[in-house]
Enzyme design. Structure first.
Site, short mmCIF file in Angstrom:
data_model
loop_
_atom_site.label_atom_id
_atom_site.label_comp_id
_atom_site.label_asym_id
_atom_site.label_seq_id
_atom_site.Cartn_x
_atom_site.Cartn_y
_atom_site.Cartn_z
N GLY A 74 79.60 51.07 -19.80
CA GLY A 74 79.77 49.74 -19.20
C GLY A 74 79.43 48.65 -20.19
O GLY A 74 78.85 47.63 -19.83
N TYR A 123 72.47 49.86 -2.97
CA TYR A 123 72.12 49.52 -4.36
C TYR A 123 70.67 49.92 -4.64
O TYR A 123 70.37 50.58 -5.63
CB TYR A 123 72.34 48.03 -4.62
CG TYR A 123 72.12 47.60 -6.06
CD1 TYR A 123 73.06 47.89 -7.04
CD2 TYR A 123 70.96 46.93 -6.45
CE1 TYR A 123 72.87 47.50 -8.37
CE2 TYR A 123 70.76 46.54 -7.77
CZ TYR A 123 71.71 46.82 -8.72
OH TYR A 123 71.52 46.45 -10.04
P1 NAP Z 1 78.44 43.49 -15.34
O1 NAP Z 1 78.49 42.20 -16.08
O2 NAP Z 1 79.20 43.63 -14.07
O3 NAP Z 1 78.81 44.67 -16.36
C1 NAP Z 1 78.89 46.00 -15.93
C2 NAP Z 1 79.99 46.69 -16.71
O4 NAP Z 1 80.04 48.07 -16.30
C3 NAP Z 1 81.36 46.08 -16.41
O5 NAP Z 1 82.09 45.87 -17.59
C4 NAP Z 1 82.00 47.14 -15.52
O6 NAP Z 1 83.41 47.18 -15.56
C5 NAP Z 1 81.41 48.40 -16.10
N1 NAP Z 1 81.59 49.53 -15.21
C6 NAP Z 1 81.48 49.53 -13.85
N2 NAP Z 1 81.78 50.73 -13.36
C7 NAP Z 1 82.09 51.53 -14.41
C8 NAP Z 1 82.50 52.86 -14.53
N3 NAP Z 1 82.66 53.63 -13.46
N4 NAP Z 1 82.75 53.37 -15.76
C9 NAP Z 1 82.59 52.59 -16.87
N5 NAP Z 1 82.20 51.30 -16.81
C10 NAP Z 1 81.97 50.77 -15.59
O7 NAP Z 1 76.93 43.82 -14.93
P2 NAP Z 1 75.54 43.61 -15.71
O8 NAP Z 1 74.82 42.53 -15.01
O9 NAP Z 1 75.73 43.55 -17.17
O10 NAP Z 1 74.81 44.98 -15.28
C11 NAP Z 1 74.65 46.08 -16.16
C12 NAP Z 1 73.63 47.03 -15.53
O11 NAP Z 1 72.42 46.32 -15.29
C13 NAP Z 1 74.06 47.62 -14.19
O12 NAP Z 1 73.64 48.96 -14.10
C14 NAP Z 1 73.29 46.76 -13.19
O13 NAP Z 1 73.06 47.44 -11.97
C15 NAP Z 1 72.02 46.51 -13.95
N6 NAP Z 1 71.27 45.35 -13.50
C16 NAP Z 1 71.81 44.09 -13.55
C17 NAP Z 1 71.05 43.01 -13.09
C18 NAP Z 1 71.56 41.61 -13.10
O14 NAP Z 1 70.88 40.73 -12.53
N7 NAP Z 1 72.69 41.31 -13.70
C19 NAP Z 1 69.75 43.22 -12.61
C20 NAP Z 1 69.24 44.50 -12.56
C21 NAP Z 1 69.99 45.56 -13.02
P3 NAP Z 1 84.27 46.39 -14.41
O15 NAP Z 1 83.93 44.97 -14.55
O16 NAP Z 1 85.69 46.71 -14.73
O17 NAP Z 1 83.81 46.95 -13.09
#
Ligand code: NAP
Length: 272
Positions: free
Chosen positions: A25, A176
């Site tokens: 991701g 989640y």
């Molecule tokens: P993001 O901007 O939505 O980035 C996540 C990336 O993962 C996206 O490019 C998405 O692609 C990709 N992805 C989703 N499903 C996938 C799959 N099955 N196979 C391969 N790639 C996939 O989110 P982020 O905020 O950077 O989050 C990254 C991680 O941090 C996640 O695990 C999230 O739960 C965790 N997290 C985030 C926050 C926050 O506040 N942002 C807080 C705590 C934890 P698509 O866009 O095409 O779906």
């Protein structure tokens, strides 16, 4: 510079292992920031994501601009049938020294736990939990077979991006929270199992980070953040998480494994 594999010489002429990281991701958000921080710390980086779009290309270019090798591997980590190819292609620069399980999704709709649809529950478990479990299993077997022998000072790592929701209950996003609590236990279990191969396992627990994942709830949380809802009154940035990941992957915590690192501005602190 011409590189030998799987090692290269540093500026002092000493032979160094080439360090290679796979970031799931990784085309945007926390994954991209982690990839850049890993590259800044000497890692060649493989980016995995669902879409090979402009954002993916920008991420690959950003790694190359930092003087490291980079490549993109399109795969859905929730589809276990794609893992064999993903891990094979991820070793084009040499054996993996770091797996960052970052790919994750939020619930599409917040809602009452009494109404959580099975499809949403299954989707979250499949991407956030099951995918990381089996990808880690496959990479860990490979690392075991490539055992470098030093179990007292790990040079390799598996890192899980969980969430503050591993322990903080948000009732409207039950699936989640449950998936991330599972990630926390998964990290602990792999830490126990992999120490003997010199592989450290870390869990990174972000708080509220300003990425595309949180853009729809920006207004909802912003007032709370700015009013000091937690000790550091600002949104977390993807780089805050990425820099923590790079510190851990670089082996700067050589006597740590199996614990959670909060990157949340102190949100987890219980206060009166
Ligand atoms: P993001 O901007 O939505 O980035 C996540 C990336 O993962 C996206 O490019 C998405 O692609 C990709 N992805 C989703 N499903 C996938 C799959 N099955 N196979 C391969 N790639 C996939 O989110 P982020 O905020 O950077 O989050 C990254 C991680 O941090 C996640 O695990 C999230 O739960 C965790 N997290 C985030 C926050 C926050 O506040 N942002 C807080 C705590 C934890 P698509 O866009 O095409 O779906």
């Amino acid at each position: 510079m011409t590189r030998t594999q799987p090692e290269e010489r540093d500026m002092a002429g000493s032979i160094q292992d080439v360090r290679v990281a796979l970031v799931t991701g990784g085309r945007r958000g926390i994954g991209r920031a982690s990839a850049f921080a890993l590259a800044d710390n000497g890692f060649d980086v493989l980016i995995n994501d669902l879409e090979h779009d402009e954002a993916a290309e920008e991420t690959v270019q950003g790694i190359k601009d930092r003087g490291r090798r980079a490549s993109f591997i399109q795969a859905d980590v929730a589809d276990l049938g794609q893992h064999e190819r993903l891990v094979r292609e991820a070793q084009c620069f040499g054996p993996l020294s770091c797996l960052l399980n970052n790919a994750g999704v939020q619930t599409r709709h917040r809602g009452d736990i009494l109404e959580t649809p099975p499809e949403s529950f299954d989707r979250l478990m499949s991407i956030n939990l099951r995918a990381s479990f089996f990808l880690t299993q496959r990479v860990a077997r490979q690392m075991r077979d490539d055992d470098r022998g030093d179990r007292t000072r790990p040079t390799r790592s598996v890192i899980f991006i969980s969430s503050g929701n591993a322990v903080i209950a948000t009732a409207a996003q039950a699936e989640y929270c449950i998936s991330k609590a599972g990630v926390a236990m998964m990290s602990t279990l792999y830490a126990l199992r992999l120490a003997e191969y010199g592989i450290a396992v870390h869990e990174v627990r972000p708080g509220i980070i300003q990425t595309d994942m949180t853009k729809d709830v920006f207004e909802k949380y912003n007032g709370w953040v700015e009013a000091g809802g937690f000790p550091m009154a600002r949104w977390g940035q993807a780089e805050d998480v990425g820099n923590t990941v790079a510190q851990l992957a670089s082996g700067r915590m050589p006597y740590s494994t199996g614990q959670a690192f909060f990157v949340d501005g102190g949100m987890h602190i219980r206060r009166t």
